[in-house]
Design an enzyme around this catalytic site. Structure first.
Site, PDB file in Angstrom:
ATOM      1  CB  SER A 164       4.012   9.844  -0.091  1.00  0.00           C
ATOM      2  OG  SER A 164       2.668   9.669  -0.504  1.00  0.00           O
ATOM      3  CB  THR A 203       4.757   6.895  -5.967  1.00  0.00           C
ATOM      4  OG1 THR A 203       3.548   6.321  -6.468  1.00  0.00           O
ATOM      5  CG2 THR A 203       5.344   7.849  -6.985  1.00  0.00           C
ATOM      6  CE1 TYR A 206      -5.207   5.446  -9.436  1.00  0.00           C
ATOM      7  CE2 TYR A 206      -4.940   4.704 -11.701  1.00  0.00           C
ATOM      8  CZ  TYR A 206      -4.537   5.491 -10.642  1.00  0.00           C
ATOM      9  OH  TYR A 206      -3.476   6.358 -10.805  1.00  0.00           O
TER      10      TYR A 206
HETATM   11  N1  NAP Z   1       2.689   6.508  -9.347  1.00  0.00           N
HETATM   12  C1  NAP Z   1       2.140   6.318 -10.539  1.00  0.00           C
HETATM   13  O1  NAP Z   1       2.617   5.496 -11.342  1.00  0.00           O
HETATM   14  C2  NAP Z   1       0.923   7.106 -10.954  1.00  0.00           C
HETATM   15  C3  NAP Z   1       0.534   7.047 -12.281  1.00  0.00           C
HETATM   16  C4  NAP Z   1      -0.562   7.772 -12.703  1.00  0.00           C
HETATM   17  C5  NAP Z   1      -1.240   8.564 -11.803  1.00  0.00           C
HETATM   18  N2  NAP Z   1      -0.838   8.596 -10.500  1.00  0.00           N
HETATM   19  C6  NAP Z   1      -1.603   9.468  -9.606  1.00  0.00           C
HETATM   20  O2  NAP Z   1      -0.732  10.385  -8.994  1.00  0.00           O
HETATM   21  C7  NAP Z   1      -1.306  10.863  -7.790  1.00  0.00           C
HETATM   22  C8  NAP Z   1      -0.264  10.814  -6.690  1.00  0.00           C
HETATM   23  O3  NAP Z   1       0.042   9.468  -6.426  1.00  0.00           O
HETATM   24  P1  NAP Z   1       1.504   8.966  -6.087  1.00  0.00           P
HETATM   25  O4  NAP Z   1       1.947   8.131  -7.227  1.00  0.00           O
HETATM   26  O5  NAP Z   1       2.357  10.072  -5.643  1.00  0.00           O
HETATM   27  O6  NAP Z   1       1.171   7.938  -4.896  1.00  0.00           O
HETATM   28  P2  NAP Z   1       1.228   8.113  -3.315  1.00  0.00           P
HETATM   29  O7  NAP Z   1       2.617   8.323  -2.873  1.00  0.00           O
HETATM   30  O8  NAP Z   1       0.480   6.948  -2.774  1.00  0.00           O
HETATM   31  O9  NAP Z   1       0.416   9.459  -3.033  1.00  0.00           O
HETATM   32  C9  NAP Z   1      -0.956   9.504  -2.809  1.00  0.00           C
HETATM   33  C10 NAP Z   1      -1.232  10.727  -1.941  1.00  0.00           C
HETATM   34  O10 NAP Z   1      -2.640  10.897  -1.779  1.00  0.00           O
HETATM   35  C11 NAP Z   1      -2.914  11.158  -0.427  1.00  0.00           C
HETATM   36  N3  NAP Z   1      -4.257  10.710  -0.075  1.00  0.00           N
HETATM   37  C12 NAP Z   1      -4.802   9.477  -0.267  1.00  0.00           C
HETATM   38  N4  NAP Z   1      -6.043   9.430   0.233  1.00  0.00           N
HETATM   39  C13 NAP Z   1      -6.300  10.662   0.744  1.00  0.00           C
HETATM   40  C14 NAP Z   1      -7.410  11.239   1.416  1.00  0.00           C
HETATM   41  N5  NAP Z   1      -8.532  10.522   1.663  1.00  0.00           N
HETATM   42  N6  NAP Z   1      -7.338  12.532   1.811  1.00  0.00           N
HETATM   43  C15 NAP Z   1      -6.224  13.247   1.585  1.00  0.00           C
HETATM   44  N7  NAP Z   1      -5.130  12.756   0.969  1.00  0.00           N
HETATM   45  C16 NAP Z   1      -5.174  11.481   0.558  1.00  0.00           C
HETATM   46  C17 NAP Z   1      -1.841  10.369   0.347  1.00  0.00           C
HETATM   47  O11 NAP Z   1      -1.577  10.954   1.606  1.00  0.00           O
HETATM   48  P3  NAP Z   1      -2.090  10.412   3.027  1.00  0.00           P
HETATM   49  O12 NAP Z   1      -2.064   8.919   2.978  1.00  0.00           O
HETATM   50  O13 NAP Z   1      -1.104  11.018   3.979  1.00  0.00           O
HETATM   51  O14 NAP Z   1      -3.453  10.990   3.160  1.00  0.00           O
HETATM   52  C18 NAP Z   1      -0.635  10.596  -0.548  1.00  0.00           C
HETATM   53  O15 NAP Z   1       0.022  11.793  -0.215  1.00  0.00           O
HETATM   54  C19 NAP Z   1      -2.532   9.988  -7.534  1.00  0.00           C
HETATM   55  O16 NAP Z   1      -3.692  10.674  -7.932  1.00  0.00           O
HETATM   56  C20 NAP Z   1      -2.291   8.792  -8.441  1.00  0.00           C
HETATM   57  O17 NAP Z   1      -3.470   8.147  -8.825  1.00  0.00           O
HETATM   58  C21 NAP Z   1       0.225   7.893 -10.051  1.00  0.00           C
END
Ligand code: NAP
Length: 258
Positions: free
Chosen positions: A25, A198, A163
């Site tokens: 995702s 996201t 976090y």
């Molecule tokens: N969106 C924002 O505003 C934002 C801002 C700063 C940083 N980030 C960072 O960006 C990164 C991606 O997040 P996103 O925003 O794209 O959110 P997201 O759509 O919730 O993606 C998180 C991903 O991590 C995977 N994941 C979670 N736990 C896992 C586990 N135990 N083993 C393997 N995979 C795991 C999930 O896949 P499954 O559930 O299928 O395992 C999912 O694909 C994260 O590190 C987040 O902290 C996001």
């Protein structure tokens, strides 16, 4: 300098193999498309197998390696299968992440804190350690970690101690691994995004007040849009950043400049 130069050449990833975590995702799914579009052969991982299968159906030659990165045996299998797929991994994008909360620190359970640190920090260390030896042996590799603006500033009025702590640690780990592996040809950098819509931020983006808060506190006046991490990712994953290691690139609309 003589003759024509093509400054875009350094961004091309033909012949490279990339493993993207958290690709079921959000950012990870997009990153897989971006790296493939730049020429890389892409391997993707996350727990949701169905999502990964759909993604690899959209990217020629991509392969899904499902698993839970917080389970040691899964991470070891994913790393082994990734190395086996094309004989090497040139680019590792440690993007998988989870958040706690809303949980006030005074009542947050240690189990919840550990769960988040396990995904956001321990899994980054583990997978990097599993794949770095093969990169070191070849004298080449690029690791891109995904941190957050909350590595640098707290998340108030949100409450997510695990976090914030784990993302801060990812920035520190990025520097340490960069130093340990610099002489071996392996570069380690991070991206620190601001707010993007996201799954991890879905509750915030479903709430008008939260969206207004993001807009008010972001100097550029809005949340990030899909594609606004593409440039940072490609830069750090490719030879365009060959003199860059140990750095964290903020892509936050100015959030941390205030
Ligand atoms: N969106 C924002 O505003 C934002 C801002 C700063 C940083 N980030 C960072 O960006 C990164 C991606 O997040 P996103 O925003 O794209 O959110 P997201 O759509 O919730 O993606 C998180 C991903 O991590 C995977 N994941 C979670 N736990 C896992 C586990 N135990 N083993 C393997 N995979 C795991 C999930 O896949 P499954 O559930 O299928 O395992 C999912 O694909 C994260 O590190 C987040 O902290 C996001």
């Amino acid at each position: 300098m003589s003759g024509r130069i093509d400054p875009l050449d350094a961004f091309r990833l033909e012949g490279r193999v990339a493993l993207v975590t958290g690709a079921s995702s959000g950012f990870g799914e997009r990153f897989a498309h971006v790296l493939a579009a730049a020429g890389a052969r892409v391997l993707v991982t996350a727990r949701r197998r169905g999502r990964l299968e759909r993604l690899v159906g959209e990217i020629e030659g991509a392969r899904a390696l499902p698993g839970d990165l917080t389970i040691e045996a899964d991470a070891e299998r994913i790393a082994a299968e990734a190395l086996e797929a094309h004989g090497r991994v040139d680019i590792l994008v440690n993007n998988a992440g989870a958040s706690d909360g809303p949980a006030r620190a005074a009542s947050e359970s240690l189990d919840e804190f550990r769960r988040v640190v396990d995904v956001n920090l321990n899994a980054v260390f583990h997978l990097s350690r599993l794949l770095a030896p093969a990169m070191i042996e070849r004298g080449r590799g690029a690791i891109v970690n995904v941190a957050s603006v909350h590595a640098f500033v707290g998340s108030a009025p949100n409450t997510q101690a695990a976090y914030v702590a784990s993302k801060g640690a990812v920035v520190a780990l990025t520097k340490e691994l960069a130093l340990q592996w610099a002489k071996k040809g392996v570069r380690v950098n991070a991206i620190a995004p601001g707010y993007f819509d996201t799954e991890i931020t879905a509750a915030m983006f479903a709430n008008e007040k939260s969206v207004a808060w993001i807009e008010r506190n972001t100097p550029l006046g809005r949340a990030g849009e899909p594609g606004e991490l593409d440039g940072a990712l490609l830069f750090l994953a490719s030879d365009a950043s060959r003199y860059v290691t140990g750095t964290t690139l903020l892509v936050d609309g100015g959030w941390t400049a205030r």
